[in-house]
Design a protein around this motif. Structure first.
Motif, PDB file in Angstrom:
ATOM      1  N   HIS A 181       3.212  20.968  -3.593  1.00  0.00           N
ATOM      2  CA  HIS A 181       2.541  20.834  -2.251  1.00  0.00           C
ATOM      3  C   HIS A 181       1.760  19.475  -2.035  1.00  0.00           C
ATOM      4  N   GLN A 182       1.396  19.026  -3.110  1.00  0.00           N
ATOM      5  CA  GLN A 182       0.737  17.663  -3.019  1.00  0.00           C
ATOM      6  C   GLN A 182       1.794  16.667  -2.546  1.00  0.00           C
ATOM      7  N   LYS A 183       2.788  16.736  -3.339  1.00  0.00           N
ATOM      8  CA  LYS A 183       3.941  15.915  -2.910  1.00  0.00           C
ATOM      9  C   LYS A 183       4.496  15.928  -1.666  1.00  0.00           C
ATOM     10  N   ARG A 184       4.517  17.094  -1.049  1.00  0.00           N
ATOM     11  CA  ARG A 184       4.939  17.546   0.400  1.00  0.00           C
ATOM     12  C   ARG A 184       3.910  16.527   1.254  1.00  0.00           C
ATOM     13  N   PHE A 185       2.509  16.915   0.946  1.00  0.00           N
ATOM     14  CA  PHE A 185       1.717  16.227   1.756  1.00  0.00           C
ATOM     15  C   PHE A 185       1.869  14.659   1.709  1.00  0.00           C
ATOM     16  N   VAL A 186       1.947  13.973   0.402  1.00  0.00           N
ATOM     17  CA  VAL A 186       1.970  12.569   0.392  1.00  0.00           C
ATOM     18  C   VAL A 186       3.325  11.946   1.075  1.00  0.00           C
ATOM     19  N   ARG A 187       4.490  12.862   1.391  1.00  0.00           N
ATOM     20  CA  ARG A 187       5.499  12.515   2.083  1.00  0.00           C
ATOM     21  C   ARG A 187       5.028  12.321   3.245  1.00  0.00           C
ATOM     22  N   ILE A 188       4.586  13.065   4.064  1.00  0.00           N
ATOM     23  CA  ILE A 188       4.066  13.374   5.159  1.00  0.00           C
ATOM     24  C   ILE A 188       3.199  12.164   5.655  1.00  0.00           C
ATOM     25  N   VAL A 189       2.316  12.052   4.799  1.00  0.00           N
ATOM     26  CA  VAL A 189       1.235  10.768   4.938  1.00  0.00           C
ATOM     27  C   VAL A 189       2.210   9.581   5.033  1.00  0.00           C
ATOM     28  N   LEU A 190       3.277   9.246   4.320  1.00  0.00           N
ATOM     29  CA  LEU A 190       3.958   8.003   4.096  1.00  0.00           C
ATOM     30  C   LEU A 190       4.756   7.806   5.417  1.00  0.00           C
ATOM     31  N   VAL A 191       5.289   9.139   5.858  1.00  0.00           N
ATOM     32  CA  VAL A 191       6.212   8.933   6.854  1.00  0.00           C
ATOM     33  C   VAL A 191       5.395   8.502   8.130  1.00  0.00           C
ATOM     34  N   TYR A 215       0.792  -1.160   0.124  1.00  0.00           N
ATOM     35  CA  TYR A 215       0.115  -0.015  -0.103  1.00  0.00           C
ATOM     36  C   TYR A 215       0.895   1.264  -0.063  1.00  0.00           C
ATOM     37  N   LEU A 216       1.899   1.343   0.645  1.00  0.00           N
ATOM     38  CA  LEU A 216       2.876   2.442   0.940  1.00  0.00           C
ATOM     39  C   LEU A 216       3.481   2.488  -0.650  1.00  0.00           C
ATOM     40  N   PHE A 217       3.923   1.446  -1.107  1.00  0.00           N
ATOM     41  CA  PHE A 217       4.571   1.703  -2.243  1.00  0.00           C
ATOM     42  C   PHE A 217       3.502   2.070  -3.435  1.00  0.00           C
ATOM     43  N   THR A 218       2.342   1.589  -3.422  1.00  0.00           N
ATOM     44  CA  THR A 218       1.116   1.938  -4.330  1.00  0.00           C
ATOM     45  C   THR A 218       1.180   3.507  -4.123  1.00  0.00           C
ATOM     46  N   LEU A 219       1.029   4.010  -2.942  1.00  0.00           N
ATOM     47  CA  LEU A 219       0.742   5.688  -2.920  1.00  0.00           C
ATOM     48  C   LEU A 219       1.935   6.226  -3.417  1.00  0.00           C
ATOM     49  N   GLY A 220       3.342   5.817  -3.139  1.00  0.00           N
ATOM     50  CA  GLY A 220       4.333   6.473  -3.736  1.00  0.00           C
ATOM     51  C   GLY A 220       4.349   6.382  -5.377  1.00  0.00           C
ATOM     52  N   LEU A 221       4.036   5.118  -5.752  1.00  0.00           N
ATOM     53  CA  LEU A 221       3.933   4.983  -7.420  1.00  0.00           C
ATOM     54  C   LEU A 221       2.792   5.986  -8.037  1.00  0.00           C
ATOM     55  N   ALA A 222       1.619   6.162  -7.341  1.00  0.00           N
ATOM     56  CA  ALA A 222       0.683   6.823  -7.925  1.00  0.00           C
ATOM     57  C   ALA A 222       1.148   8.199  -7.935  1.00  0.00           C
ATOM     58  N   VAL A 223       1.591   8.609  -6.897  1.00  0.00           N
ATOM     59  CA  VAL A 223       2.274  10.121  -6.717  1.00  0.00           C
ATOM     60  C   VAL A 223       3.180  10.284  -7.991  1.00  0.00           C
ATOM     61  N   ARG A 224       4.037   9.374  -8.192  1.00  0.00           N
ATOM     62  CA  ARG A 224       5.338   9.731  -9.221  1.00  0.00           C
ATOM     63  C   ARG A 224       4.583   9.604 -10.582  1.00  0.00           C
ATOM     64  N   THR A 225       3.699   8.654 -10.740  1.00  0.00           N
ATOM     65  CA  THR A 225       2.927   8.433 -12.267  1.00  0.00           C
ATOM     66  C   THR A 225       2.169   9.747 -12.568  1.00  0.00           C
ATOM     67  N   SER A 226       1.403  10.392 -11.340  1.00  0.00           N
ATOM     68  CA  SER A 226       0.283  11.519 -11.489  1.00  0.00           C
ATOM     69  C   SER A 226       1.094  12.604 -11.703  1.00  0.00           C
ATOM     70  N   ARG A 227       2.175  13.034 -11.312  1.00  0.00           N
ATOM     71  CA  ARG A 227       2.928  14.401 -11.496  1.00  0.00           C
ATOM     72  C   ARG A 227       2.032  15.376 -10.629  1.00  0.00           C
ATOM     73  N   PRO A 228       1.999  15.201  -9.415  1.00  0.00           N
ATOM     74  CA  PRO A 228       1.075  16.337  -8.685  1.00  0.00           C
ATOM     75  C   PRO A 228       1.868  17.542  -8.421  1.00  0.00           C
ATOM     76  N   MET A 229       1.121  18.558  -7.805  1.00  0.00           N
ATOM     77  CA  MET A 229       1.848  19.687  -7.600  1.00  0.00           C
ATOM     78  C   MET A 229       2.797  19.410  -6.406  1.00  0.00           C
ATOM     79  N   VAL A 237       5.406   5.371  10.730  1.00  0.00           N
ATOM     80  CA  VAL A 237       5.827   5.353  12.209  1.00  0.00           C
ATOM     81  C   VAL A 237       4.348   4.861  13.116  1.00  0.00           C
ATOM     82  N   VAL A 238       3.303   5.214  12.672  1.00  0.00           N
ATOM     83  CA  VAL A 238       2.249   4.851  13.613  1.00  0.00           C
ATOM     84  C   VAL A 238       2.058   3.235  13.298  1.00  0.00           C
TER      85      VAL A 238
END
Length: 239
Positions: A74-84, A58-72, A88-89
């Motif tokens: 600020h969206q990339k920063r938000f996704v990085r925070i979500v992944l980290v 799931y984590l890898f899928t989210l990272g891949l979805a961001v990579r292939t979608s080319r978001p803005m 941790v949680v």
């Protein structure tokens, strides 16, 4: 390609990451393949090791979805925070909490991951003007994500409500939640699994509504536009 810097020397090219070398813009076929893999894993087993492997996917899928979608940016920063935060949680829950509570926390984290991936994918699909096979793969990926999201949401409901989740006393785990979620999403309604309490029933009804609206609006629109584009190109090749 290298470019000269201010001193006139040529700067060495930046090395691209493994993920960047393997994916391109709108390469949703790989995302869809990962989601199908996750679906098959849960269909085969619901052991603890399977849940951990699926969480990593799931984590890898989210990272891949961001990579292939080319978001803005600020969206990339938000996704990085979500992944980290998600990693941790999940680590803290598996280390410090008893298994039933840890499962509920993991399901909640997966809900956040899947919702983020869904927003990123839909944002990219709706921003595109041309409809391609990759756009259709993205739409199918979003549809699978919806079913997985509600499966995890049912797990959260099971963790926070007393009593069994299913009315017939069937075993409630990731495997059964996935089955119940997709039979609800597609409105098959076999009747072998039914939510016992009204929170689960309400979410199941809402999932069925979301599934019908998604198919009727987004997927139908993409398929119609894809066929229209193919018909417009066909005469050019026949002349």
């Amino acid at each position: 390609m290298t470019e000269p810097d201010e001193s006139g020397t040529t700067a060495p090219p930046r090395r691209r990451s493994f993920l960047a070398r393997r994916t391109g813009t709108d390469d949703f076929g790989i995302v869809l393949s990962l989601l199908v893999t996750i679906y098959v894993l849960y269909a085969l087993s619901s052991d603890r090791w399977v849940e951990l492997v699926v969480f990593v996917l799931y984590l890898f899928t989210l990272g891949l979805a961001v990579r292939t979608s080319r978001p803005m940016p600020h969206q990339k920063r938000f996704v990085r925070i979500v992944l980290v935060v998600a990693a941790v949680v999940a680590l803290v829950a598996l280390t410090l909490l008893p298994p039933p509570v840890a499962d509920g926390v993991l399901d909640a984290v997966v809900c956040v991951i899947l919702m983020t991936a869904l927003v990123v994918i839909l944002d990219r699909i709706l921003r595109r003007t041309a409809v391609t096979v990759q756009s259709l793969a993205g739409a199918l990926s979003a549809y699978l994500i919806i079913g997985m999201f509600f499966a995890s949401l049912f797990g959260v409901i099971d963790a926070v409500t007393p009593g069994p989740f299913f009315a017939g006393g069937e075993l409630a785990n990731a495997r059964s939640f996935q089955y119940f979620s997709y039979t609800t999403l597609t409105t098959l309604g076999y009747g072998d699994y039914t939510a016992a309490l009204f929170p689960g029933r309400s979410i199941a009804t809402f999932e069925a509504l979301v599934g019908q609206v998604f198919l009727a609006v987004l997927v139908a629109r993409l398929v119609a536009a894809f066929h229209g584009r193919a018909e417009a190109v066909l005469p050019e090749h026949t002349e």
